[in-house]
Design an enzyme around this catalytic site. Structure first.
Site, PDB file in Angstrom:
ATOM      1  N   GLY A  51    -130.300  58.139  59.196  1.00 39.82           N
ATOM      2  CA  GLY A  51    -129.026  58.718  58.793  1.00 39.82           C
ATOM      3  C   GLY A  51    -129.162  59.395  57.447  1.00 39.82           C
ATOM      4  O   GLY A  51    -129.811  58.873  56.535  1.00 39.82           O
ATOM      5  N   ALA A  52    -128.545  60.583  57.315  1.00 43.16           N
ATOM      6  CA  ALA A  52    -128.731  61.380  56.097  1.00 43.16           C
ATOM      7  C   ALA A  52    -127.416  61.737  55.430  1.00 43.16           C
ATOM      8  O   ALA A  52    -127.302  62.776  54.783  1.00 43.16           O
ATOM      9  CB  ALA A  52    -129.520  62.650  56.422  1.00 43.16           C
ATOM     10  N   PHE A 156    -104.356  56.404  44.192  1.00 39.97           N
ATOM     11  CA  PHE A 156    -104.512  56.321  45.638  1.00 39.97           C
ATOM     12  C   PHE A 156    -103.770  55.087  46.130  1.00 39.97           C
ATOM     13  O   PHE A 156    -103.391  54.215  45.344  1.00 39.97           O
ATOM     14  CB  PHE A 156    -106.002  56.234  46.013  1.00 39.97           C
ATOM     15  CG  PHE A 156    -106.573  57.509  46.599  1.00 39.97           C
ATOM     16  CD1 PHE A 156    -106.203  58.752  46.116  1.00 39.97           C
ATOM     17  CD2 PHE A 156    -107.492  57.456  47.628  1.00 39.97           C
ATOM     18  CE1 PHE A 156    -106.732  59.914  46.653  1.00 39.97           C
ATOM     19  CE2 PHE A 156    -108.032  58.613  48.177  1.00 39.97           C
ATOM     20  CZ  PHE A 156    -107.649  59.851  47.685  1.00 39.97           C
ATOM     21  N   HIS A 271    -105.795  56.735  59.685  1.00 44.87           N
ATOM     22  CA  HIS A 271    -105.361  57.440  58.478  1.00 44.87           C
ATOM     23  C   HIS A 271    -103.978  58.028  58.736  1.00 44.87           C
ATOM     24  O   HIS A 271    -103.756  58.631  59.791  1.00 44.87           O
ATOM     25  CB  HIS A 271    -106.355  58.539  58.112  1.00 44.87           C
ATOM     26  CG  HIS A 271    -106.179  59.055  56.713  1.00 44.87           C
ATOM     27  ND1 HIS A 271    -105.114  59.852  56.338  1.00 44.87           N
ATOM     28  CD2 HIS A 271    -106.939  58.891  55.595  1.00 44.87           C
ATOM     29  CE1 HIS A 271    -105.221  60.150  55.048  1.00 44.87           C
ATOM     30  NE2 HIS A 271    -106.315  59.567  54.579  1.00 44.87           N
ATOM     31  N   LEU A 281    -108.445  65.784  58.790  1.00 47.49           N
ATOM     32  CA  LEU A 281    -107.870  64.963  57.736  1.00 47.49           C
ATOM     33  C   LEU A 281    -107.157  65.807  56.684  1.00 47.49           C
ATOM     34  O   LEU A 281    -107.685  66.814  56.218  1.00 47.49           O
ATOM     35  CB  LEU A 281    -108.991  64.153  57.069  1.00 47.49           C
ATOM     36  CG  LEU A 281    -108.624  63.330  55.836  1.00 47.49           C
ATOM     37  CD1 LEU A 281    -107.724  62.174  56.226  1.00 47.49           C
ATOM     38  CD2 LEU A 281    -109.883  62.833  55.139  1.00 47.49           C
ATOM     39  N   GLU A 284    -105.499  61.755  51.358  1.00 45.88           N
ATOM     40  CA  GLU A 284    -104.564  60.876  50.665  1.00 45.88           C
ATOM     41  C   GLU A 284    -104.263  61.389  49.264  1.00 45.88           C
ATOM     42  O   GLU A 284    -103.247  61.046  48.663  1.00 45.88           O
ATOM     43  CB  GLU A 284    -105.150  59.459  50.599  1.00 45.88           C
ATOM     44  CG  GLU A 284    -104.194  58.400  50.119  1.00 45.88           C
ATOM     45  CD  GLU A 284    -104.731  57.006  50.378  1.00 45.88           C
ATOM     46  OE1 GLU A 284    -104.477  56.116  49.555  1.00 45.88           O
ATOM     47  OE2 GLU A 284    -105.396  56.803  51.416  1.00 45.88           O
ATOM     48  N   ARG A 315    -103.067  52.122  53.743  1.00 46.13           N
ATOM     49  CA  ARG A 315    -103.080  53.012  54.900  1.00 46.13           C
ATOM     50  C   ARG A 315    -102.526  52.361  56.162  1.00 46.13           C
ATOM     51  O   ARG A 315    -101.898  53.029  56.985  1.00 46.13           O
ATOM     52  CB  ARG A 315    -104.506  53.514  55.141  1.00 46.13           C
ATOM     53  CG  ARG A 315    -104.949  54.500  54.092  1.00 46.13           C
ATOM     54  CD  ARG A 315    -106.382  54.914  54.275  1.00 46.13           C
ATOM     55  NE  ARG A 315    -106.743  55.942  53.296  1.00 46.13           N
ATOM     56  CZ  ARG A 315    -107.949  56.483  53.185  1.00 46.13           C
ATOM     57  NH1 ARG A 315    -108.921  56.084  53.988  1.00 46.13           N
ATOM     58  NH2 ARG A 315    -108.180  57.407  52.276  1.00 46.13           N
ATOM     59  N   HIS A 379    -109.739  56.842  61.933  1.00 46.27           N
ATOM     60  CA  HIS A 379    -110.399  57.357  60.729  1.00 46.27           C
ATOM     61  C   HIS A 379    -111.659  56.601  60.325  1.00 46.27           C
ATOM     62  O   HIS A 379    -112.691  57.216  60.088  1.00 46.27           O
ATOM     63  CB  HIS A 379    -109.388  57.320  59.583  1.00 46.27           C
ATOM     64  CG  HIS A 379    -109.903  57.854  58.278  1.00 46.27           C
ATOM     65  ND1 HIS A 379    -110.396  59.140  58.141  1.00 46.27           N
ATOM     66  CD2 HIS A 379    -109.990  57.278  57.046  1.00 46.27           C
ATOM     67  CE1 HIS A 379    -110.756  59.340  56.889  1.00 46.27           C
ATOM     68  NE2 HIS A 379    -110.547  58.225  56.207  1.00 46.27           N
TER      69      HIS A 379
END
Length: 601
Positions: A51-52, A156, A271, A281, A284, A315, A379
């Site tokens: 995974g990158a 947030f 979300h 998206l 937020e 959320r 999400h």
């Protein structure tokens, strides 16, 4: 066949796969250790990062800094990883806007998790976050600044102070490019567009991965005694999701089939603000900058569910409030309205330019003049591969970091801004720990045997060669709609039972999939079939766990069990692979300082 590293590094190599078939492709970069092993080539590294995205790149950079041979395997180019879609910001208690501290950050995270987060992991996370922010800045991350020149911090949801550092509303995009620069700077080998099909365990130890070369075709044994999973989430099991098409739970499935349990899979976060048309998206940060949520009558309906926090409640609370407004007929075409019109042109252009552009492009609305129609969308997976605070799993040599993992800092509900920070903190820690283990242990002797590669080759060949059954996309769409309808924001015993039955049916139907492309080059039919099985395995874990958990906690909200039940359910769910079936077990939550409190918003 005779081969050596010098030949491999200077000419095209004939790659023999377990004596079954031949495959020719261009040689890779210098420095790869190649061994002739039982009639096929084995590529070897000390550490492989699968995974990158941000977690994967940060892990690889830290391992390389420690002086070990590390490589990254990614089914995408690194800068196309889903981390780049993160918008609103990254949390750390710098105290630039108001007084703040790591202790306050930790408490907010524990409370936000509905007390299911492990507090030892959360304390580490909150303490180490500020140092990682400053390091990202020194790497070249350009964060938005306040008038006094300090890094700006916006509020947030469910945070006790404004602690979200940001780059306008393209924070993930900025960070992923900064870390990719570091990947290049450190000359870390990337096997780009390689699709991992199996994590190999030999004698109880991790031996590496088998991966399909999407560009050139063919399987490869990429051997390492330490593999760090950083493959992201599984949001594509749902219809109406913010997740990229690549977010199919690959790493979770690989770990589950390698004997590692998945933890807390019932907790999939919705979300509150996504576009109806495509699930994109809307950050937020819009609410952090002062945006309102309104129903069709123009009322700020959050006053009923969270009179103190309002739009900046956690959320799960906001998503449930929106869902209720829509279900009760106070929505607008299946949505509620995100009102930014009062913020003005200057603030929208300086703080939220990406959100404005998305709204205009995909909703046909200019938020300077009109509210944006939004609704809850799948999400983030709070659960994942069970691991400790260094990312280590129960299989020696197998590690996990980022959304694929469950440390657990998010518990039953993640706070916005904590996910980007998690990728950096625990990606760094996993890379550091894996490198230290390489230096301590040396070669563990675990190997990818020829018979294992041959078996995997036959399995892949059987998928590619099949022309009967159903197309993977048909089953994938059925799964996504079923999960959204039956295991969404609100859940019931009846709906979850129906969902479980459908997932079992789809898993059976997926045993025979129709593949139209029988070639080996860029065979997206093949990768789609493998991704479908990963999605189905993760969905089975989610719905099995959700059926068993008879309470409401965080993102898991049961209409038939409406209260949080700490006496019976203050514990982590473990999903074990029992011959392909999901077997449930449980483990205690780590509590250090903060005893569970009653909910208050």
């Amino acid at each position: 066949m005779n081969c050596n590293g010098t030949e491999f590094a200077n000419r095209d190599a004939c790659h023999v796969l377990a004596g079954i078939r031949h495959h020719t492709y261009s040689a890779y970069t210098r420095g790869i250790a190649v061994h002739c092993f039982r009639r096929f080539l084995v590529i070897r590294h000390d550490v492989i990062v699968l995974g990158a995205g941000l977690a994967g790149m940060r892990a690889a950079i830290e391992a390389k800094r420690a002086g070990v041979d590390v490589a990254v395997i990614s089914k995408l180019h690194p800068t196309r990883s889903h981390s780049g879609a993160a918008e609103g910001g990254i949390n750390a208690a710098l105290g630039n806007a108001t007084e703040d501290s790591p202790a306050t950050h930790a408490f907010d995270t524990v409370k936000g998790s509905d007390y299911l987060g492990d507090q030892d992991a959360i304390e580490i996370f909150a303490q180490e976050a500020p140092g990682d922010i400053y390091e990202l800045e020194h790497m070249g991350a350009i964060f938005t600044r306040a008038a006094d020149g300090k890094l700006a911090q916006r509020p947030f949801g469910a945070a006790g102070a404004p602690r979200t550092i940001y780059s306008a509303d393209i924070t993930g995009h900025v960070l992923i490019h900064v870390l990719y620069e570091q990947l290049v700077k450190h000359e870390i080998k990337v096997y780009e567009e390689f699709f991992a099909t199996q994590v190999v365990v030999d004698g109880g130890q991790c031996a590496g991965v088998i991966a399909w070369d999407t560009q050139r075709g063919g399987l490869h044994a990429i051997q390492a005694n330490h593999v760090i999973l950083a493959t992201g989430g599984v949001g594509r099991m749902y219809y109406g999701t913010t997740n990229a098409f690549a977010c199919t739970g690959d790493g979770m499935s690989l770990a589950w089939n390698a004997g590692v349990p998945l933890k807390d899979m019932e907790f999939l976060q919705f979300h509150p603000t996504t576009l109806k048309s495509n699930g994109v998206l809307i950050t937020e940060g819009c609410r952090g900058e002062g945006g309102y949520l309104r129903n069709k009558d123009g009322d700020r309906f959050m006053v009923a569910d969270a009179p103190n926090a309002m739009e900046l409640a956690s959320r799960d609370v906001v998503s449930r409030a929106e869902w209720k407004e829509i279900a009760d007929g106070r929505g607008v075409d299946g949505c509620v309205m995100l009102d930014l019109t009062h913020l003005g042109w200057k603030k929208l252009q300086s703080r939220l330019p990406g959100s404005r552009e998305l709204a205009m492009d995909y909703a046909g609305v200019d938020p300077i003049e009109q509210p944006i129609p939004v609704r809850p969308g799948a999400h983030y997976m709070m659960g994942g591969v069970d691991c400790d605070v260094w990312g280590e799993t129960i299989v020696p040599g197998l590690w996990a970091a980022g959304e694929v993992s469950c440390v657990s800092i998010h518990g039953a509900n993640r706070l916005g801004g904590n996910s980007l920070m998690e990728t950096v903190v625990f990606g760094r820690r996993a890379g550091q720990a894996a490198a230290e283990r390489v230096k301590e242990q040396g070669d563990t002797g675990a190997r990818i045997e020829a018979s294992v590669l041959a078996d995997e080759d036959r399995r892949i060949a059987a998928i590619v060669g099949n022309s009967e059954g159903e197309r993977p996309g048909v089953l994938r769409e059925e799964l996504a709609k079923t999960m959204y309808d039956k295991a969404g924001v609100y859940r019931t015993e009846e709906a979850l039972t129906e969902c479980k039955e459908k997932v079992v049916e789809l898993r059976e139907r997926a045993k025979t999939l129709k593949i139209d492309d029988h070639g080996s080059i860029f065979n997206t039919d093949l990768t789609s079939a493998i991704e479908l099985n990963s999605l189905l395995e993760c969905a089975d874990c989610l719905v099995t766990s959700a059926l068993a958990r008879k309470e409401s906690r965080g993102a898991h909200s049961r209409l038939d069990h409406t209260e949080r039940d700490d006496d019976h359910w203050l514990k982590h769910t473990l999903n074990w692979n029992d011959n392909g079936e999901v077997r449930l077990d449980y483990k205690p939550v780590t509590i250090t300082k903060h005893q569970p409190l009653a909910r208050s918003y």
